[in-house]
Design a protein around this motif. Structure first.
Motif, PDB file in Angstrom:
ATOM      1  N   PHE A  98       0.999  -1.088   0.499  1.00  0.00           N
ATOM      2  CA  PHE A  98      -0.285  -0.025   0.169  1.00  0.00           C
ATOM      3  C   PHE A  98       1.056   1.130  -0.265  1.00  0.00           C
ATOM      4  CE2 PHE A  98      -2.944  -3.337   1.239  1.00  0.00           C
ATOM      5  CZ  PHE A  98      -4.046  -2.821   0.276  1.00  0.00           C
ATOM      6  N   LEU A  99       2.495   0.979  -0.183  1.00  0.00           N
ATOM      7  CA  LEU A  99       2.987   1.767  -0.655  1.00  0.00           C
ATOM      8  C   LEU A  99       2.837   3.055   0.890  1.00  0.00           C
ATOM      9  CD1 LEU A  99       2.163   3.251  -3.793  1.00  0.00           C
ATOM     10  CD2 LEU A  99       4.264   2.112  -3.127  1.00  0.00           C
ATOM     11  N   VAL A 100       3.059   2.428   1.806  1.00  0.00           N
ATOM     12  CA  VAL A 100       3.146   3.553   3.031  1.00  0.00           C
ATOM     13  C   VAL A 100       4.238   3.151   4.283  1.00  0.00           C
ATOM     14  CG1 VAL A 100       0.694   3.755   3.021  1.00  0.00           C
ATOM     15  CG2 VAL A 100       2.050   2.181   4.321  1.00  0.00           C
ATOM     16  N   PRO A 101       4.954   3.760   5.012  1.00  0.00           N
ATOM     17  CA  PRO A 101       6.117   3.252   5.947  1.00  0.00           C
ATOM     18  C   PRO A 101       5.985   2.687   6.047  1.00  0.00           C
ATOM     19  CG  PRO A 101       6.340   5.943   5.608  1.00  0.00           C
ATOM     20  CD  PRO A 101       4.601   5.600   4.564  1.00  0.00           C
ATOM     21  N   GLU A 102       6.838   1.215   6.836  1.00  0.00           N
ATOM     22  CA  GLU A 102       6.000  -0.281   7.483  1.00  0.00           C
ATOM     23  C   GLU A 102       6.093   0.567   8.796  1.00  0.00           C
ATOM     24  OE1 GLU A 102       8.515  -3.595   9.540  1.00  0.00           O
ATOM     25  OE2 GLU A 102       9.538  -2.703   8.109  1.00  0.00           O
ATOM     26  N   ARG A 103       6.716   1.575   9.340  1.00  0.00           N
ATOM     27  CA  ARG A 103       6.037   2.532  10.806  1.00  0.00           C
ATOM     28  C   ARG A 103       4.611   2.802  11.034  1.00  0.00           C
ATOM     29  NH1 ARG A 103       8.464   5.065  14.783  1.00  0.00           N
ATOM     30  NH2 ARG A 103       7.269   6.666  16.004  1.00  0.00           N
ATOM     31  N   THR A 104       3.863   3.524   9.664  1.00  0.00           N
ATOM     32  CA  THR A 104       3.009   3.366   9.050  1.00  0.00           C
ATOM     33  C   THR A 104       1.855   2.514   9.572  1.00  0.00           C
ATOM     34  OG1 THR A 104       3.601   5.932   8.231  1.00  0.00           O
ATOM     35  CG2 THR A 104       0.732   5.042   7.978  1.00  0.00           C
ATOM     36  N   MET A 105       2.233   1.492   8.400  1.00  0.00           N
ATOM     37  CA  MET A 105       0.913   0.208   8.652  1.00  0.00           C
ATOM     38  C   MET A 105       1.293  -0.039   9.943  1.00  0.00           C
ATOM     39  SD  MET A 105      -0.917  -1.779   6.614  1.00  0.00           S
ATOM     40  CE  MET A 105      -0.756  -0.793   5.190  1.00  0.00           C
ATOM     41  N   GLY A 106       2.225  -0.784  10.724  1.00  0.00           N
ATOM     42  CA  GLY A 106       2.180  -1.323  11.586  1.00  0.00           C
ATOM     43  C   GLY A 106       1.967  -0.216  13.755  1.00  0.00           C
ATOM     44  N   GLN A 107       1.045   1.277  12.981  1.00  0.00           N
ATOM     45  CA  GLN A 107       0.854   1.669  13.615  1.00  0.00           C
ATOM     46  C   GLN A 107      -0.789   1.825  13.529  1.00  0.00           C
ATOM     47  OE1 GLN A 107       2.179   5.551  12.698  1.00  0.00           O
ATOM     48  NE2 GLN A 107       3.540   6.157  14.724  1.00  0.00           N
ATOM     49  N   ARG A 108      -1.764   0.903  12.498  1.00  0.00           N
ATOM     50  CA  ARG A 108      -2.541   0.992  11.684  1.00  0.00           C
ATOM     51  C   ARG A 108      -3.300  -0.455  12.525  1.00  0.00           C
ATOM     52  NH1 ARG A 108      -2.880   2.399   5.636  1.00  0.00           N
ATOM     53  NH2 ARG A 108      -2.592   4.299   5.496  1.00  0.00           N
ATOM     54  N   LEU A 109      -2.162  -1.454  12.654  1.00  0.00           N
ATOM     55  CA  LEU A 109      -2.316  -2.967  13.070  1.00  0.00           C
ATOM     56  C   LEU A 109      -3.036  -2.395  14.614  1.00  0.00           C
ATOM     57  CD1 LEU A 109       0.126  -4.549  10.904  1.00  0.00           C
ATOM     58  CD2 LEU A 109      -2.358  -4.736  10.776  1.00  0.00           C
ATOM     59  N   PHE A 110      -1.508  -1.793  15.103  1.00  0.00           N
ATOM     60  CA  PHE A 110      -1.958  -1.435  16.981  1.00  0.00           C
ATOM     61  C   PHE A 110      -3.182  -0.938  17.681  1.00  0.00           C
ATOM     62  CE2 PHE A 110      -0.842   0.843  20.698  1.00  0.00           C
ATOM     63  CZ  PHE A 110      -0.680   0.035  21.717  1.00  0.00           C
ATOM     64  N   ARG A 111      -3.304  -0.007  16.670  1.00  0.00           N
ATOM     65  CA  ARG A 111      -4.702   0.585  16.654  1.00  0.00           C
ATOM     66  C   ARG A 111      -5.775  -0.007  16.715  1.00  0.00           C
ATOM     67  NH1 ARG A 111      -1.825   5.569  14.470  1.00  0.00           N
ATOM     68  NH2 ARG A 111      -2.863   5.196  12.172  1.00  0.00           N
ATOM     69  N   ALA A 112      -5.990  -0.790  15.102  1.00  0.00           N
ATOM     70  CA  ALA A 112      -6.722  -1.237  14.736  1.00  0.00           C
ATOM     71  C   ALA A 112      -6.835  -2.585  16.203  1.00  0.00           C
ATOM     72  CB  ALA A 112      -6.912  -1.827  13.730  1.00  0.00           C
ATOM     73  N   LYS A 113      -6.013  -3.541  16.998  1.00  0.00           N
ATOM     74  CA  LYS A 113      -6.464  -4.482  17.796  1.00  0.00           C
ATOM     75  C   LYS A 113      -6.566  -3.704  19.380  1.00  0.00           C
ATOM     76  CE  LYS A 113      -2.823  -6.814  14.687  1.00  0.00           C
ATOM     77  NZ  LYS A 113      -0.842  -7.280  15.402  1.00  0.00           N
ATOM     78  N   GLN A 114      -5.755  -2.195  19.489  1.00  0.00           N
ATOM     79  CA  GLN A 114      -6.463  -1.734  20.586  1.00  0.00           C
ATOM     80  C   GLN A 114      -7.685  -1.662  20.559  1.00  0.00           C
ATOM     81  OE1 GLN A 114      -3.637  -2.483  22.600  1.00  0.00           O
ATOM     82  NE2 GLN A 114      -4.065  -0.341  23.265  1.00  0.00           N
ATOM     83  N   LYS A 115      -7.960  -0.513  19.669  1.00  0.00           N
ATOM     84  CA  LYS A 115      -9.685  -0.771  19.326  1.00  0.00           C
ATOM     85  C   LYS A 115     -10.518  -1.843  19.628  1.00  0.00           C
ATOM     86  CE  LYS A 115     -12.681   2.000  18.125  1.00  0.00           C
ATOM     87  NZ  LYS A 115     -13.634   2.961  17.677  1.00  0.00           N
ATOM     88  N   ILE A 116     -10.340  -2.834  19.038  1.00  0.00           N
ATOM     89  CA  ILE A 116     -11.332  -3.974  19.055  1.00  0.00           C
ATOM     90  C   ILE A 116     -10.717  -4.941  20.875  1.00  0.00           C
ATOM     91  CG2 ILE A 116     -11.028  -7.047  18.872  1.00  0.00           C
ATOM     92  CD1 ILE A 116     -10.096  -6.350  15.806  1.00  0.00           C
ATOM     93  N   ALA A 117      -9.548  -4.214  21.194  1.00  0.00           N
ATOM     94  CA  ALA A 117      -9.533  -4.819  22.474  1.00  0.00           C
ATOM     95  C   ALA A 117     -10.844  -3.790  23.533  1.00  0.00           C
ATOM     96  CB  ALA A 117      -8.129  -4.860  22.978  1.00  0.00           C
ATOM     97  N   HIS A 118     -10.448  -2.440  23.325  1.00  0.00           N
ATOM     98  CA  HIS A 118     -10.847  -0.902  24.214  1.00  0.00           C
ATOM     99  C   HIS A 118     -12.525  -1.244  23.933  1.00  0.00           C
ATOM    100  CE1 HIS A 118      -6.890   0.425  24.649  1.00  0.00           C
ATOM    101  NE2 HIS A 118      -6.774  -0.036  25.408  1.00  0.00           N
ATOM    102  N   ALA A 119     -13.324  -1.473  22.525  1.00  0.00           N
ATOM    103  CA  ALA A 119     -14.069  -1.534  22.552  1.00  0.00           C
ATOM    104  C   ALA A 119     -15.361  -2.856  22.938  1.00  0.00           C
ATOM    105  CB  ALA A 119     -15.108  -0.843  20.818  1.00  0.00           C
ATOM    106  N   ALA A 120     -14.418  -3.657  23.063  1.00  0.00           N
ATOM    107  CA  ALA A 120     -14.606  -5.291  23.365  1.00  0.00           C
ATOM    108  C   ALA A 120     -16.105  -5.773  22.079  1.00  0.00           C
ATOM    109  CB  ALA A 120     -15.376  -5.306  25.051  1.00  0.00           C
ATOM    110  N   ILE A 121     -15.280  -5.341  20.744  1.00  0.00           N
ATOM    111  CA  ILE A 121     -15.633  -6.157  19.755  1.00  0.00           C
ATOM    112  C   ILE A 121     -15.545  -7.350  19.854  1.00  0.00           C
ATOM    113  CG2 ILE A 121     -15.319  -6.232  17.254  1.00  0.00           C
ATOM    114  CD1 ILE A 121     -14.418  -3.532  17.601  1.00  0.00           C
ATOM    115  N   PRO A 122     -16.251  -8.245  19.813  1.00  0.00           N
ATOM    116  CA  PRO A 122     -16.591  -9.903  20.431  1.00  0.00           C
ATOM    117  C   PRO A 122     -16.360 -10.743  19.079  1.00  0.00           C
ATOM    118  CG  PRO A 122     -18.581  -9.324  19.516  1.00  0.00           C
ATOM    119  CD  PRO A 122     -18.463  -8.149  19.595  1.00  0.00           C
ATOM    120  N   PHE A 123     -15.486 -11.638  19.458  1.00  0.00           N
ATOM    121  CA  PHE A 123     -15.400 -11.719  18.128  1.00  0.00           C
ATOM    122  C   PHE A 123     -16.212 -13.177  17.551  1.00  0.00           C
ATOM    123  CE2 PHE A 123     -12.538 -15.794  16.952  1.00  0.00           C
ATOM    124  CZ  PHE A 123     -11.848 -15.491  16.026  1.00  0.00           C
TER     125      PHE A 123
END
Length: 415
Positions: free
Chosen positions: A146-171
């Motif tokens: 997706f032509l973005v820095p690895e750090r940027t993509m890492g932050q996107r993944l981290f925030r997504a997982k944090q959102k799932i945890a904090h918002a208690a999104i059910p699996f």
């Protein structure tokens, strides 16, 4: 033996990664990072031990057990505080697994899909998490795609997982009454992945992964005609891939493609799946787009394409899924059926809304219509605008060739 093991592990990884990760996310109580690390460790362990011990009779079960054992070991070595929390949890009565409503689909990959594509996550997060968790691509690979820095993509993944945890999104698979609301997000992300790989020859892996996941989705949800329609659409487009790029790496338009290069097996499969979906008489956006693609692949030559039928399909699509892009495609079909003069006012009206200002195909379409209508000067201006916005080198080369054509022969008209 070692080469056979590597081949076996690679084959299992393609389809088994997502199944193991899904199982481990549930096993670790929603710890996505730990689940992925343990899955990766299991595959590494297989590469180390299978050459001497032999490939087990049930390799996927072996890998899942290895990942689970690794997770148990990791959790045992965790901090004292976490250990105490686990001890407290262990004394509580065991809870039943999450209720999946009316869904009786046992495969946890579907749960993983719906969690990755939960509406609480933004589109970028949905795409990144889908690629990481369902395809096993590394953060670096996703960033490059997706032509973005690895750090940027890492932050996107981290925030997504944090959102799932904090918002208690059910699996879990949503209850039946929420499926109509949630399924479009899953379909949208999978088709976005397909398009990302289809539009750029350097990203073909994304298209293959999207098709593979679409196949999984149709197996796990056999009564969803839109899922079938999306898979049919992907297959009919993928069938034309061999004719889209020539030996020099240049883009070949649909009209100019050598149809003998198209994959007849994929066309046959796509048409069969589309027919099965349409028989349910609940045609949605993906089924209608697949029907358009079917018009193209069933025409023996470009000149025999039924553009009036395609225009009718786009008119119907505009009713069920209105968008400026659909309107643009409708205008193209009208231009092919009735001539460029009939389409130019429609394209100019779309341009006037400003919704597609950054969409290179708007300007490329206008340029083609102007060229065919005999307005070379205006066509050159639109080609230049499209050239500035084209996202891939293959598309830019194609536009440069068109620009040279209309510049060298300004009187050239027609198709």
């Amino acid at each position: 033996m070692e080469s056979r093991v590597k081949e076996c592990v690679a084959g299992i990884y393609a389809d088994g990664w997502s199944r193991i990760v899904a199982t481990m996310i549930r096993f670790t109580g929603g710890n996505w990072d730990l689940a992925e690390e343990c899955a990766q460790d299991a595959f590494a362990q297989a590469l180390r031990t299978w050459p001497t011990s032999g490939i087990p009779r049930r390799p996927l079960a072996w890998l899942t057990t290895a990942a689970r054992n690794r997770a148990v070991d990791r959790m045992r070595r965790a901090s004292t505080e976490a250990a105490k929390l686990r001890e407290v949890a262990a004394t509580e009565p065991e809870q039943a697994p999450p209720d999946t409503g009316d869904s009786d689909i046992p495969d946890e990959r579907l749960e993983l899909m719906f969690t990755c594509c939960h509406p609480a996550l933004n589109l970028h997060a949905q795409v990144a998490l889908t690629l990481r968790s369902l395809t096993g691509m590394s953060t670096a690979e996703i960033a490059r795609a997706f032509l973005v820095p690895e750090r940027t993509m890492g932050q996107r993944l981290f925030r997504a997982k944090q959102k799932i945890a904090h918002a208690a999104i059910p699996f879990r698979v949503p209850p039946a009454h929420l499926l109509p609301e949630r399924l479009p997000a899953v379909l949208h992300v999978l088709y976005l992945l397909f398009n990302e790989g289809y539009g750029d020859p350097g990203k073909t892996r994304l298209s293959r992964e999207a098709i593979r996941l679409a196949r999984v989705l149709t197996v796990l949800m056999p009564d969803e005609p839109e899922a079938q329609g999306m898979l049919a659409l992907m297959l009919l487009h993928e069938a034309r891939r061999p004719g889209r790029i020539d030996a020099n790496g240049d883009l070949v338009t649909l009209e100019e493609q050598d149809r003998s290069l198209w994959d007849e097996a994929l066309i046959g499969e796509g048409l069969e799946i589309l027919d099965r979906a349409l028989r349910r008489r609940a045609a949605g956006p993906f089924q209608l787009q697949a029907a358009v693609a079917a018009c193209h692949v069933t025409a023996p030559v470009a000149a025999e394409t039924d553009w009036r039928q395609i225009a009718g399909l786009y008119a119907r699509l505009a009713l069920v899924a209105p968008s400026a892009v659909v309107d643009l495609n409708h205008a193209v079909a009208i231009g092919m059926a009735e001539g460029p003069e009939a389409a130019l006012p429609l394209v100019d009206a779309i341009a006037g809304t400003g919704q597609l200002d950054g969409y290179y195909l708007l300007h490329a379409t206008r340029a083609e219509l102007l060229r065919r209508a005999g307005h070379p000067a205006k066509a050159r201006d639109s080609y230049r605008e499209a050239l500035e916005l084209a996202p891939t080198e293959a598309e830019r080369r194609h536009l440069r060739n068109r620009l040279r054509l209309v510049t060298a022969d300004p009187g050239r008209g027609g198709r």
